[in-house]
Structure formats: structure tokens, C-alpha cells
Scaffold this active site. Structure first.
Site, PDB file in Angstrom:
ATOM      1  N   HIS A  28      34.384  24.816  34.354  1.00 20.45           N
ATOM      2  CA  HIS A  28      35.797  24.451  34.339  1.00 20.45           C
ATOM      3  C   HIS A  28      36.537  25.167  35.464  1.00 20.45           C
ATOM      4  O   HIS A  28      36.705  26.380  35.429  1.00 20.45           O
ATOM      5  CB  HIS A  28      36.387  24.852  32.981  1.00 20.45           C
ATOM      6  N   HIS A  70      44.840  22.627  40.157  1.00 20.50           N
ATOM      7  CA  HIS A  70      45.004  22.132  38.787  1.00 20.50           C
ATOM      8  C   HIS A  70      46.385  21.558  38.523  1.00 20.50           C
ATOM      9  O   HIS A  70      46.532  20.453  38.026  1.00 20.50           O
ATOM     10  CB  HIS A  70      44.705  23.225  37.762  1.00 20.50           C
TER      11      HIS A  70
END
Ligand code: CA
Length: 353
Positions: A28, A70
Site C-alpha cells: 500500500h 495519494h
């Protein structure tokens, strides 16, 4: 005969390896538990730790470049507020889409923080210290070249797991981020379901547009994952009768919704909390109906995000969470900030199918 035996031995070895390989470790934002998220060092570390897939979150710049980031904001993870103090919007946030790639490349990247008054406070205190050493933002193309370079030098074939961030936001800003991302993936040779890539998005309608319109136009067909958010988190907006509204994820939480998804996407990426019944306690874990519904529909589950430094109350260490997800819920893969710990857990717990 000897040749045949060798062949059989190899075949059975590869079958065993395949059974293990079915359980995926998705890094991740890279090994983000150890190095600032999405930086190339974090990707290199995840790669070396044995992750199967490395994740890219992708947003667009003012000059239509794709960067690996992100948030569609720059202020949580860079010194943009110091370098460009006037360039925030009315809400006080600094939007990546208001900056050129050249400007973004000047920014110093750091472990994520939030402000308490004027004080920067690191979000995960045990992780890499904020404002420490030197990191920067790179493009999607740079990251794909980086991973492919590692695949060349190691002889491995580690996959990519690319997220189209907020296509609705980019559309409001006049940009088609999905088309740009697909075009870049194609340039780097990712075009087919058999290629080592998953394409993920929170936006159901956009995933259908990709499948029905964009991919046929580009001669592509990738594995697509529907990410599932809690409606109240306001992850996605949708245009209804000329108005942008918060997208309602309610239908995806039902068995009928999962059936529909199984016919329209190749996998789902729910928050892992959606898989565990709220009444669960240590040693008494109940799974939600979403799990059984996905298995019935043969729909792979890739939940997000296992963090060793942010555990739910029903486990006492991260291995217990890996056990619940990989073994009890039988998920096909999971997103984790600590890929090494997932790799180790899987190595110590060969799961049979
Ligand atoms: Ca993501």
C-alpha cells in the site's frame, strides 16, 4: 523417464507455489510503514520485501502530467505551504492540479503530517521521521520505468496496482485522468487481463466507462477492481440531474450488489472493517455477509489497509489480523503498509485450497 520425473516434480512444485502465490501482498503506497508513502525508496523497499504488487495512486497536474500521489492535495506530505504560500484555494488546501510538474518537482516530500495550530504533527509517530532526509514526487511513467527496471535486474515480474484517483474531481477541472492513465499503462506494455496489473477505482460509473468505452478505444482489457468506501466518507461524487452529489455505496454492501459487481468488475477492494462484523471481539470474529457473497460469486477480495501500528480492538498483533483476513475470510490479497510482515505470515502459514 528421468526427464519425465523431473518434469512432474517441477509441475508439482509449481502447483504448490501457485497455491501460495494466490494470496497476494499488495504494498500500500509502497512499504509506507517504513518510508514516506509513494516515494521510489518506499517502492524499492516493498519490492525487496517480496510484495507481489506495488500500488500507485495517481493524480494530474495543471500541465496534464500524471504524478504518483495519494491526495489530490500537496499539503499533507510536502512543504508546498512554505514554498508557495499564496497558491492555496479558498478552503486553504494546495491542490496538485493547480501546480505544474516542474513546480511539484521542487517540493520536499515528507512523511505525512497534520497541523495543530501552526505545529506540524506526524500522523504515524513510529514511522519515518517527518522532514527528514530528501524525497520528491515522481511521475507515473517514472515509477513504471523504475519497477520494470527492477523486474529486469532481478528477473522477477512484480506487478503494478494502479488507482485512478477521483476521476469526478478531475472531470470538474476539465481533465480526463482515466484516459491519460490508460494511455501511459499501454505505453509501458500493460494492456491485457493476463498482464501483471490491476486497475482500481472508487468510482463505479467510471470503471464501467473504462470497460465499455475507453479500453475498447485503446485496444486494452485490464483487470478492474471496484474499491468500496463508506458513503459518509464522501469519497466519490456523481452527477445527477446536473448536480454533483455524494455517491451512495449502500448497494455494494448487499449480496445482490456483490452479485452485480461480480458481473462488471474482476475484484473488489473494500475497507477490511466491512468484512468483520461489528460485534466481533478477540477470539470471536464474525464475518459480514459481504465475504460469503463475494466467494459465492467467485469475486476476489483485496481489502485495504492492514497497518501494524493501527490495529482494531479485536486483535493484539498484526499477525492475528493477517490470519483473520487471509485465512478466515479467505481474501485473495490485501493492501498493507508493512509488506514484509504479510510476506512472513504467508510463508509461515501455507494455506490450502
Ligand atoms: Ca490507493
Amino acid at each position: 523417464m528421468k526427464y519425465l520425473f523431473t518434469g512432474l516434480a517441477l509441475l508439482s512444485c509449481s502447483l504448490v507455489a501457485q497455491a501460495d502465490a494466490e494470496k497476494l501482498v499488495i504494498a500500500h503506497r509502497g512499504a509506507s510503514g517504513y518510508l514516506p508513502e509513494h516515494t521510489l525508496p518506499a517502492k524499492a523497499m516493498a519490492y525487496a520485501q517480496g510484495a507481489d504488487f506495488l500500488e500507485q495512486d495517481v493524480v494530474m497536474t495543471r500541465d496534464d502530467q500524471l504524478i504518483v500521489l495519494h491526495d489530490h492535495y500537496l499539503d499533507r506530505v510536502t512543504d508546498v505551504a512554505q514554498q508557495f504560500p499564496q497558491r492555496h484555494r479558498q478552503d486553504g488546501r494546495y491542490y496538485a492540479i493547480d501546480f505544474t510538474l516542474a513546480e511539484i518537482k521542487q517540493l520536499h516530500f515528507t512523511e505525512g503530517f497534520h497541523l495543530e495550530g501552526k505545529q506540524q504533527v506526524q500522523n504515524y509517530p513510529g514511522r519515518f521521521p517527518m522532514n527528514h532526509s530528501t524525497f520528491s514526487i515522481h511521475t507515473l511513467a517514472e515509477e513504471l520505468a523504475f519497477i520494470q527496471g527492477l523486474n529486469h535486474s532481478t528477473g522477477k515480474n512484480i506487478g503494478i496496482y494502479t488507482e485512478i484517483k477521483s476521476p469526478w474531481f478531475h472531470r470538474k477541472e476539465g481533465k480526463d485522468i482515466s484516459k491519460a492513465i490508460l494511455t501511459t499503462l499501454k505505453e509501458y506494455g500493460y494492456t491485457k487481463t493476463t498482464d501483471n496489473v490491476w486497475l482500481q477505482c472508487f468510482d463505479y460509473d467510471e470503471l464501467q466507462r473504462i470497460k465499455q468505452t475507453l479500453e475498447p478505444q485503446l485496444g486494452m482489457d485490464l483487470k478492474r477492481v471496484q474499491l468500496i468506501a463508506y458513503t459518509q466518507d464522501k469519497e466519490t461524487q456523481t452527477l445527477q440531474n446536473g448536480e454533483w452529489r455524494n455517491y451512495d455505496y449502500g448497494w455494494m454492501m448487499t449480496p445482490e450488489g456483490i452479485d452485480k459487481l461480480s458481473k462488471t468488475v474482476d475484484g473488489i477492494g473494500p475497507d477490511y472493517h466491512m468484512l468483520i462484523d461489528k460485534g466481533s471481539s478477540r477470539g470471536h470474529i464474525q464475518l459480514t455477509p459481504m465475504v460469503a457473497a463475494a466467494h459465492r460469486a467467485n469475486l476476489p477480495i483485496h481489502p485495504y489497509t492492514v497497518r501494524a501500528d493501527q490495529l482494531p480492538s479485536y486483535v493484539s498483533n498484526v499477525d492475528e489480523l493477517y490470519q483473520i483476513l487471509y485465512q478466515q475470510a479467505d481474501v485473495a490479497g490485501l493492501f498493507t503498509d508493512f509488506p514484509d510482515k504479510a510476506v512472513t505470515w504467508l510463508a509461515n502459514h501455507p494455506l490450502s485450497h
